[in-house]
Design a protein around this motif. Structure first.
Motif, PDB file in Angstrom:
ATOM      1  N   SER A  31       0.847  -1.183   0.000  1.00  0.00           N
ATOM      2  CA  SER A  31       0.000   0.000   0.000  1.00  0.00           C
ATOM      3  C   SER A  31       0.889   1.242   0.000  1.00  0.00           C
ATOM      4  N   GLU A 129       0.934   1.296   6.155  1.00  0.00           N
ATOM      5  CA  GLU A 129      -0.270   0.519   6.427  1.00  0.00           C
ATOM      6  C   GLU A 129      -0.105  -0.282   7.721  1.00  0.00           C
ATOM      7  N   THR A 130      -1.074  -0.167   8.602  1.00  0.00           N
ATOM      8  CA  THR A 130      -1.047  -0.880   9.868  1.00  0.00           C
ATOM      9  C   THR A 130      -1.028  -2.391   9.626  1.00  0.00           C
ATOM     10  N   ASP A 131      -0.198  -3.086  10.410  1.00  0.00           N
ATOM     11  CA  ASP A 131      -0.041  -4.547  10.343  1.00  0.00           C
ATOM     12  C   ASP A 131       0.606  -5.045   9.048  1.00  0.00           C
ATOM     13  N   SER A 132       1.281  -4.176   8.339  1.00  0.00           N
ATOM     14  CA  SER A 132       1.975  -4.580   7.106  1.00  0.00           C
ATOM     15  C   SER A 132       3.394  -5.031   7.436  1.00  0.00           C
ATOM     16  N   PRO A 150      -7.668   5.408  11.454  1.00  0.00           N
ATOM     17  CA  PRO A 150      -8.495   4.396  10.804  1.00  0.00           C
ATOM     18  C   PRO A 150      -8.898   4.818   9.394  1.00  0.00           C
ATOM     19  N   ASP A 151      -9.077   3.823   8.524  1.00  0.00           N
ATOM     20  CA  ASP A 151      -9.580   4.054   7.154  1.00  0.00           C
ATOM     21  C   ASP A 151      -8.836   5.178   6.434  1.00  0.00           C
ATOM     22  N   ASP A 155      -5.966   0.148   0.194  1.00  0.00           N
ATOM     23  CA  ASP A 155      -4.848  -0.709  -0.204  1.00  0.00           C
ATOM     24  C   ASP A 155      -4.940  -0.958  -1.714  1.00  0.00           C
ATOM     25  N   VAL A 159      -9.497  -1.595  -0.636  1.00  0.00           N
ATOM     26  CA  VAL A 159     -10.094  -1.713   0.695  1.00  0.00           C
ATOM     27  C   VAL A 159      -9.482  -0.662   1.623  1.00  0.00           C
ATOM     28  N   ARG A 161      -7.937   0.919   4.719  1.00  0.00           N
ATOM     29  CA  ARG A 161      -7.113   0.326   5.773  1.00  0.00           C
ATOM     30  C   ARG A 161      -6.598   1.434   6.677  1.00  0.00           C
ATOM     31  N   PRO A 162      -6.303   1.088   7.932  1.00  0.00           N
ATOM     32  CA  PRO A 162      -5.689   2.076   8.823  1.00  0.00           C
ATOM     33  C   PRO A 162      -4.219   2.277   8.471  1.00  0.00           C
ATOM     34  N   THR A 163      -3.704   3.416   8.876  1.00  0.00           N
ATOM     35  CA  THR A 163      -2.277   3.674   8.707  1.00  0.00           C
ATOM     36  C   THR A 163      -1.682   4.006  10.069  1.00  0.00           C
TER      37      THR A 163
END
Length: 177
Positions: A31, A129-132, A150-151, A155, A159, A161-163
């Motif tokens: 992302s 990107e969170t959890d990437s 959030p949001d 991606d 979709v 995604r949080p950052t």
């Protein structure tokens, strides 16, 4: 692999190879601001815009080469306001899918950090990107998590995604750029 900083004459000459890297990175699910599939013409145009920013001194770009192929890149974006000359934003850390897992992302990150430190930059920041996988890299390299939005961005599949925002202090010398 060799990592080199691209100057105002080198970057325009390498736009095609850099575009290949960008397309591969987006198609691989990273992302970094684009939706998949990324049109190669759009990738070339994006890198041409970056070439103008390099020429203006607002952006520094490093490329990693495996032979004649660009396999990774990272950039530092410099603010143009007088009150922010002490900081820079780390942007577009990319590694080709077939070159991942070999420490290249860390080497690119270290290169950008060391150059920033040498230029008197005392604070770097980024978002990812969170959890990437990129988030894990930054955390392991000593970057400090500042928070999650959030949001924040879509991606490559579209979709939301949080950052996660990160920063890293580099030192306390005066900027020289």
């Amino acid at each position: 692999m060799i990592i080199t900083r691209l100057d105002r004459t080198q970057l325009p000459e390498r736009v095609d190879k850099l575009a290949d890297l960008l397309v591969d990175t987006v198609d691989g699910g990273a992302s970094i601001g684009f939706l998949a599939p990324l049109d190669r013409t759009a990738a070339v145009a994006w890198w041409q815009e970056r070439a103008r920013a390099v020429a203006a001194g607002h952006l520094a770009v490093w490329a990693a080469y495996d032979g004649h192929r660009v396999v990774g890149t990272v950039s530092l974006a410099f603010p143009d306001k007088p009150n922010s000359r002490h900081r820079a934003e780390l942007v577009k850390l990319m590694v080709r899918r077939d070159a991942r897992g070999q420490g290249l992302g860390r080497r690119l990150l270290d290169t950008a950090e060391e150059t920033a430190r040498s230029a008197g930059i005392t604070l770097l920041h980024l978002d990812t990107e969170t959890d990437s996988p990129a988030e894990r890299l930054y955390g392991s390299a000593g970057w400090i998590r500042a928070g999650v939005i959030p949001d924040y961005a879509a991606d490559p599949a579209g979709v939301l995604r949080p950052t996660t925002l990160y920063y890293k202090r580099l030192g306390e010398t005066a900027p020289t750029r």
